[in-house]
Design an enzyme around this catalytic site. Structure first.
Site, PDB file in Angstrom:
ATOM      1  N   HIS A   1      37.658  42.001  37.381  1.00  0.00           N
ATOM      2  CA  HIS A   1      37.744  40.543  37.259  1.00  0.00           C
ATOM      3  C   HIS A   1      36.546  39.956  36.513  1.00  0.00           C
ATOM      4  O   HIS A   1      35.454  40.506  36.547  1.00  0.00           O
ATOM      5  CB  HIS A   1      37.812  39.910  38.652  1.00  0.00           C
ATOM      6  CG  HIS A   1      39.058  40.250  39.400  1.00  0.00           C
ATOM      7  ND1 HIS A   1      40.249  39.611  39.174  1.00  0.00           N
ATOM      8  CD2 HIS A   1      39.301  41.173  40.352  1.00  0.00           C
ATOM      9  CE1 HIS A   1      41.185  40.127  39.969  1.00  0.00           C
ATOM     10  NE2 HIS A   1      40.633  41.087  40.701  1.00  0.00           N
TER      11      HIS A   1
ATOM     12  N   LYS B   1      44.875  35.699  44.940  1.00  0.00           N
ATOM     13  CA  LYS B   1      45.051  35.305  43.549  1.00  0.00           C
ATOM     14  C   LYS B   1      46.511  35.224  43.129  1.00  0.00           C
ATOM     15  O   LYS B   1      46.810  35.090  41.951  1.00  0.00           O
ATOM     16  CB  LYS B   1      44.296  36.291  42.654  1.00  0.00           C
ATOM     17  CG  LYS B   1      42.793  36.307  42.956  1.00  0.00           C
ATOM     18  CD  LYS B   1      42.042  37.208  42.013  1.00  0.00           C
ATOM     19  CE  LYS B   1      40.568  37.297  42.385  1.00  0.00           C
ATOM     20  NZ  LYS B   1      40.324  38.076  43.613  1.00  0.00           N
TER      21      LYS B   1
ATOM     22  N   CYS C   1      58.603  67.903  37.231  1.00  0.00           N
ATOM     23  CA  CYS C   1      57.372  68.687  37.356  1.00  0.00           C
ATOM     24  C   CYS C   1      57.042  69.067  38.785  1.00  0.00           C
ATOM     25  O   CYS C   1      56.273  70.001  39.011  1.00  0.00           O
ATOM     26  CB  CYS C   1      56.195  67.958  36.711  1.00  0.00           C
ATOM     27  SG  CYS C   1      55.693  66.459  37.577  1.00  0.00           S
TER      28      CYS C   1
END
Lengths: 492, 440
Positions: free
Chosen positions: A49, A254, A447
């Site tokens: 940030h 946020k 995989c």
């Protein structure tokens, strides 16, 4: 006798370990899980940030801005990919534009550089896929994106190279404060893997730091787990966000962000829900719905069928509302680095430095090492090499010629290296976090069996002892009925 | 850089059949590239029978079916590379591949046949809530563990999805001593073959719940259980009151297959958003000249027999493309999925250069009983019926095929001077709305 025992192998503990490894000190890290980066560090927004969010004067504000500046150097030294892609906080109404101005002022007060308010047109130039409802944004160039796994593991590897010991499956069961006499003090920490004596303890136990503190008898604080759910999308959706796209923040955080990841995927989330259970990283239908709705408000055009996976992380929210980074007032020799919620990842380089300074104030003698080696060699990423280098590498080591993870083009050579290097991978998640094998669109469908095979071979264990993430998370059960034949000497 | 006339990517049923038919057509310089350790693709892990009933009119296992083609490839001396991954294809048909022995390979092909097959949808792509423990497998991955590695995924199993792989694995795990507790299906019907529902579930008393889905996964290390619930038929959302828990240590997901077209996209090939495979014409050529495609990379098939058949078309036409570069123009007709039809492959037909007969493959959107498949050709305003077939039952899980002769198509259109130009002609396949026709 250790000088410092650090409890917790997340990004905070590992960063402190690396900082202390610059000095002539005997340091170890105790991690309760089988690998590094298994708690809050592994499931977050992966964002560095800029620093306009936190209230001026708080540790969060100070360490965020300091940490942000330090990132370029840390990532360069540790060979960790890091991009300053910038961030925008998007306003959808005139009222929200007013909020942007508050954030802007706060950013200036906190010392954030390169911050400005951009209009709709400028915003669209930055983010062509932003909602047409967006009217303006707060733009900061210094925000960035990083892979928290790579950073944590790289930090730990470098600390290890510089002499720090790491112990896994080492949950601290009991801490005895050794009798203080002659002005000396110390601790005895008991774990499943042994007992450790130490002069100092750094409590970087993430969500469990309050419980560790309780065990030692420090001045009480409490941490609330705050769940955040996320969805991650296929790389073909990565183009939808150029910067980290926030909305105007609320009390709970946020808000929902849309962000590119350092590896080119698209990330949306998180929710913010206070919960009780420190282990509850379950995703929920409501949570996923909430982030989809929230993210669509900023960027309407991502395709849900391109979801690779969803996950949840827990922030450790301190009751003090600020990072708890201090020497304990009751127990001499105990230093806390707790409550490291957002902007924790950004702040860690600065937190590490601060913790070292506190330790010094508490009497730890820190004498700089001449031979501290700040650089780390990364795991070779085959797919990122030039064809010429690829050719040379396969010639030197044919294991780089076998592609194991087709989605991310990860070779056997990379997986073997991830297992064999210091503090190497011991399970499927460990391989995934170090190499990205299994992190692509097929989520290990192709995989998975091959990685299990390689882990078993390299660790010299049977296939069914390979785990997903340590403990009893066995990937497979026993052998099939007929394969008993093999154990008797195979087919004749 | 080495050169081949034809490079086939993938050696599953599609790649093998395409290579064999290209060889038969007269091209000898062929290379097959396979990423796994042997030829045959997923067939090698499909040790159950039921393959080849149409193509060979024999009941074969997967490996047996593959062997027939592998032998043909070997007899003909067609080159192949195992353990080799293709990393890139360009629109100029340059291929970058890699293996341990030869390192990075650059191969120039005159024609390429894409036969990469498909991959399985995962837990993440359908967003099942809950924890993320070990013990969650896609059905095909579990099949590989059991049939090729000799390991069991777990003991107490729940399967989500009643597609063929889910059904086959229910039986397979039961035979290996696991307790398959139930198969859950979101839809009101199975997308698997009827014979598999009978032979894999009913024969073993494994319950199959339609209109049900998994709502939550439990367990920190291994799966310890799941919650499941009935879904609302309309919006497919779980009905909260019907939610139940069941203990299990393993969850198998058979929730669909996605054609694997990352390489196709690199070559700039146009992808059909419905099939998720390349848009192909009647010769199985993609939007990029000289690059052909067939099998599950184009659209997901239920029967390998159809894959072989379709791939022969691709192989034959890739060979023709290599052998004669003569270009002759043809009208372009787009195929269209009409009422009740999800998609039609191929998406483009060139009536004047097509083979004597083509097979249209299509899927319907719902279950239709005793209805007609109608085919029209013409402009949007003026479609003329050219063919219709009555089918007793059509279900989304069973791919429909229709054979059309060239004359049938040509009869429906005016061959004018508009050759080569997109004339807006459409060949539409739809299901006749009930009551529209009363005869028969």
């Amino acid at each position: 006798m250790y000088d410092v025992v650090i409890i917790g192998g997340g990004i905070t503990g590992c960063s402190i370990a690396r900082e202390l490894s610059r000095y002539h000190l005997k340091v170890c890290v105790l991690e309760k899980e089988a690998d590094l980066c298994c708690g809050t560090s592994k499931a977050n927004s992966a964002i560095v940030h800029a620093g306009y969010d936190a209230k001026p004067g708080t540790l969060k504000a100070k360490l965020n801005v300091e940490g942000n500046v330090m990132y370029s150097r840390v990532c360069k030294e540790l060979a960790v990919p890091f991009k300053r892609v910038g961030s925008v906080v998007v306003a959808f109404s005139e009222e929200e534009v007013a909020d942007l101005k508050v954030l802007y002022e706060r950013g200036l007060k906190n010392g954030v550089s390169e911050i400005s308010i951009v209009n709709q047109e400028e915003l669209r130039a930055l983010e062509p896929n932003i909602s047409t409802q967006a009217v303006a944004a707060l733009y900061t160039k210094t925000a960035g994106i990083v892979c928290p796994f790579t950073l944590t593991i790289a930090t730990a590897e470098n600390a290890y190279t510089n002499g720090v010991n790491f112990f896994f499956n080492a949950e601290v069961k009991e801490v005895r404060v050794l009798a203080a006499h002659n002005g000396r003090f110390g601790f005895l920490l008991k774990t499943r893997v042994g007992s450790f004596e130490s002069k100092y303890i750094v409590n970087a136990a993430g969500l469990y730091a309050d419980l560790i503190n309780q065990k030692i008898g420090g001045e009480p604080f409490s941490l609330i787990p705050r769940k955040g759910e996320y969805c991650i999308f296929d790389k073909d959706q990565g183009y939808l966000a150029k910067t980290v796209i926030f909305q105007v923040p609320t009390k709970m955080g946020k808000g929902i962000l849309v962000s590119p990841t350092i590896d080119g995927n698209l990330l949306i989330g998180p929710t913010a829900q206070n919960i009780e259970d420190k282990q509850d990283t379950t995703t929920t239908e409501q949570g996923i719905q909430e982030i989809i709705t929230g993210a669509k408000k900023s960027v309407p055009s991502f395709a849900m069928q391109k979801t690779i996976t969803s996950f949840a992380g827990l922030r450790s929210v301190p009751n003090t509302e600020d990072f708890i980074i201090s020497a304990d007032k009751r127990v001499k020799g105990l230093v806390h680095a707790a409550g490291i919620e957002s902007p924790g990842l950004t702040s860690v380089p600065a937190i590490a430095k601060m913790v070292r300074e506190i330790l010094e104030e508490e009497g730890l003698r820190c004498k700089r090492k001449r031979n501290f080696h700040p650089y780390r060699q990364p795991i070779i990423r085959f797919s990122e090499l030039s064809p010429e280098k690829q050719r040379r590498l396969v010639r030197q080591n044919p294991n780089y010629g076998r592609v194991i993870c087709r989605c991310e083009t990860i070779t056997e050579g990379e997986i073997i290296e991830a297992i064999q290097r210091p503090l190497g991978a011991r399970d499927l998640d460990g391989v995934k976090r170090r190499t990205r094998a299994g992190m692509g669109r097929c989520q290990g469908g192709f995989c998975g069996p091959r990685v299990i095979e390689i882990l078993a071979r390299e660790l010299k264990i049977p296939l069914n002892q390979v785990t997903k993430c340590g403990r009893a998370s066995y990937a497979l059960d026993g052998k099939t009925k007929d394969s008993g034949l093999e154990e008797k000497g195979g087919w004749q | 850089m080495v050169g081949y006339d034809i490079v086939v990517i993938g050696s599953g049923p599609a790649g093998l059949a395409a290579a064999a038919s290209a060889y038969k057509e007269g091209v000898k310089s062929i290379l097959i590239i396979e990423r796994d350790r042997e030829l045959g693709g997923i067939l090698q892990q499909c040790i159950h029978n039921g393959f080849g009933l149409f193509y060979f009119t024999q009941d074969l296992t997967g490996p047996e079916y593959a062997t027939r083609f592998i032998e043909k490839v070997k007899e003909n001396g067609i080159s192949y590379k195992l353990n080799t991954m293709v990393l890139d294809i360009t629109s100029e048909r340059k291929i970058i591949a890699i293996n341990k022995e030869e390192g990075l390979l650059e191969i120039q092909a005159k024609a390429v046949i894409l036969a990469m097959g498909c991959r399985e949808r995962t837990r993440g792509s359908i967003n099942i809530s809950g924890t993320r423990p070990a013990g969650i497998f896609t059905a095909g991955m579990a099949q590989r563990f059991v049939n090729m590695e000799g390991y069991m995924p777990g003991k107490e199993v729940v399967i989500l999805g009643s597609g063929d792989i889910g059904l086959i694995m229910a039986r397979r795990l039961t035979l290996e001593g696991a307790n398959v507790k139930m198969v859950l299906e979101l839809l009101p019907y199975s997308s698997g073959l009827t014979r598999n529902i009978v032979q894999c579930l009913q024969d073993y008393n494994i319950p199959l719940y339609f209109n049900h889905t998994i709502t939550k996964i439990y367990g920190r290390d291994r799966v310890t259980g799941i919650s499941f619930a009935e879904v609302d038929i309309k919006d497919k959302r779980p009905i909260a009151e019907t939610e139940k828990e069941v203990a299990c240590d393993t969850l198998l997901l058979a929730v669909g297959l996605i054609p694997e077209n990352e390489l196709s996209k690199k070559a700039g090939i146009e992808i059909d958003p419905i099939t998720n495979g390349p848009v192909v014409n009647d010769r199985m050529e993609t939007s990029v000249e000289g690059i052909f495609a067939s099998g599950n990379v184009v659209h997901v098939h239920d029967l390998v027999d159809n894959v072989s058949k379709e791939s022969e078309v691709a192989g034959r036409n890739a060979a023709k493309y290599v052998l004669s570069h003569k270009k002759f123009p043809s009208i372009k007709v787009k195929t269209v999925a009409g009422h009740g039809v999800l998609y039609v492959v191929p998406q483009i037909i060139h009536p004047q250069k097509m083979e004597e007969e083509i097979t249209l493959y299509l899927r319907v959107k719902d279950i239709f009983k005793d209805q007609r498949l109608m085919i029209t050709i013409g402009t949007e305003q003026n479609p003329k019926p050219i063919h219709s077939i009555k089918r007793l039952i059509m279900a989304p899980g069973e791919m429909q095929s229709i054979n059309l002769k060239r004359e049938q198509i040509l009869k429906g259109i005016h061959v004018n001077d508009a050759a080569g130009i997109d004339t807006g002609l459409k060949l539409t396949v739809y299901i006749e709305a009930k009551g529209e026709r009363k005869d028969e």
